[in-house]
Design an enzyme around this catalytic site. Structure first.
Site, mmCIF file in Angstrom:
data_model
loop_
_atom_site.group_PDB
_atom_site.id
_atom_site.type_symbol
_atom_site.label_atom_id
_atom_site.label_comp_id
_atom_site.label_asym_id
_atom_site.label_seq_id
_atom_site.Cartn_x
_atom_site.Cartn_y
_atom_site.Cartn_z
ATOM 1 N N HIS A 247 -7.408 3.590 -9.756
ATOM 2 C CA HIS A 247 -6.061 3.147 -9.393
ATOM 3 C C HIS A 247 -6.064 2.304 -8.117
ATOM 4 C CE1 HIS A 247 -2.019 3.543 -10.928
ATOM 5 N NE2 HIS A 247 -1.546 3.642 -9.704
ATOM 6 N N ARG A 250 -5.887 -1.319 -8.765
ATOM 7 C CA ARG A 250 -4.505 -1.756 -9.021
ATOM 8 C C ARG A 250 -3.775 -1.998 -7.706
ATOM 9 N NH1 ARG A 250 -0.387 -1.547 -12.883
ATOM 10 N NH2 ARG A 250 1.591 -0.589 -12.286
ATOM 11 N N HIS A 273 6.212 -2.831 -13.407
ATOM 12 C CA HIS A 273 7.187 -1.955 -12.766
ATOM 13 C C HIS A 273 8.593 -2.280 -13.276
ATOM 14 C CE1 HIS A 273 4.465 -1.184 -9.014
ATOM 15 N NE2 HIS A 273 4.159 -0.413 -10.034
ATOM 16 N N TYR A 282 4.186 -1.984 -1.561
ATOM 17 C CA TYR A 282 3.050 -2.822 -1.154
ATOM 18 C C TYR A 282 3.383 -3.710 0.038
ATOM 19 C CZ TYR A 282 1.010 -1.150 -5.460
ATOM 20 O OH TYR A 282 0.511 -0.332 -6.451
#
Length: 306
Positions: A247, A250, A273, A282
């Site tokens: 992950h 990602r 999303h 982020y």
């Protein structure tokens, strides 16, 4: 008289057939609802507000905020279903304030230089294969990691890819995300395309007997656990001390694109999303990096003013 157990089975069946939720989501709902029912004094409707408050208090004392939020969401969704299907006249959740502050946990990313070192290590392994089986395994591993980082897809999405989902000629991959949502991503890097083409050519015989894009030595679907073991193996070979998970590729995909001034709404679509709020985490990582750069590397730090 219909029991709560029977109602949960009806609800889970509704989630699978009408909402088309994936088996992992349904499994999580089942675990959460069974846990909820187990603490109730009665196994029949109605369920009082006090019972809900007792359940919420219990899980607050036993779980981390993220898990608490998921468990409450599972039960709330079940009650919405009960109200919609008129098993209950009013939803007791409407009379409960369950908002709470969840601490922000920044996604863990892999620095670009570490990703480069990791990839170099895998490609070096390709040059010194001990056996044909080893060579084939490394070429498959390269294809897996390159695609994982090139697209930012979830590990579950990657392992669920079927052969028809990858269009090498048009450099596209069709991804089936959460909630049965589809998205198509372009693969922009030529080396990634080459790695995927080499894998498909070398595994032509194995893929002829399978529907999956990535397979193990038994021609079964490559599991998520196998990818984790794969990553751990190359982390050790590369001498990387950082713990790396699938992950994190990602997270790194999203953060590095954001730092390269890619619009966050494009990143949202690429990650699959539903809400921009999920993607905005982020920006916090990016600001953290910005702070680090300005504190440690700004030219003013090396200027003496007397």
């Amino acid at each position: 008289m219909i029991t709560l157990k029977m109602l949960t089975e009806k609800y889970l069946n509704y989630c699978a057939i009408q909402k088309e939720l994936n088996f992992k989501t349904i499994k999580a709902y089942k675990i959460d609802l069974n846990q909820f029912i187990s603490i109730l004094p009665s196994k029949y409707l109605p369920i009082s507000k006090d019972c809900l408050l007792a359940y919420i208090t219990q899980i607050h004392n036993s779980y981390q905020p993220k898990t608490i939020k998921r468990k409450i969401a599972s039960v709330k969704a079940f009650f919405r279903y009960l109200e919609y299907e008129e098993f209950i006249e009013s939803n007791p959740f409407n009379k409960i304030d369950i908002s709470f502050r969840q601490p922000i946990r920044l996604p863990k990313t892999i620095p670009a230089n570490i990703i480069q070192k990791f990839l170099c290590t895998i490609y070096q392994e390709k040059q010194i294969p001990a056996t044909l089986y080893h060579k084939k395994a490394v070429i498959r591993d390269i294809a897996v990691i390159e695609l994982l980082f090139a697209t930012g897809m979830r590990i579950s999405e990657l392992c669920s890819l079927k052969q028809q989902d990858l269009d090498i000629e048009n450099r596209q991959v069709l991804i089936f995300g959460k909630g049965a949502k589809e998205r198509i991503l372009q693969i922009g890097n030529g080396e990634v395309i080459s790695a995927l083409a080499e894998y498909k050519k070398l595994f032509e015989k194995e893929l002829a007997d399978s529907e999956w894009l990535f397979v193990n030595r038994l021609n079964h679907r490559l599991s998520e656990q196998s990818v984790r073991f794969m990553i751990n193996k190359y982390v050790k070979l590369a001498g990387i001390e950082m713990h790396i998970t699938p992950h994190m590729f990602r997270h790194s995909f999203a953060t590095l694109l954001l730092e390269a001034d890619v619009d966050i709404r494009y990143i949202q679509k690429m990650l699959g999303h539903s809400s921009i709020n999920t993607t905005e985490i982020y920006t916090s990582v990016s600001m953290h990096k910005q702070k680090e750069i300005l504190e440690e590397r700004h030219p003013r730090n090396g200027m003496r003013v007397e």
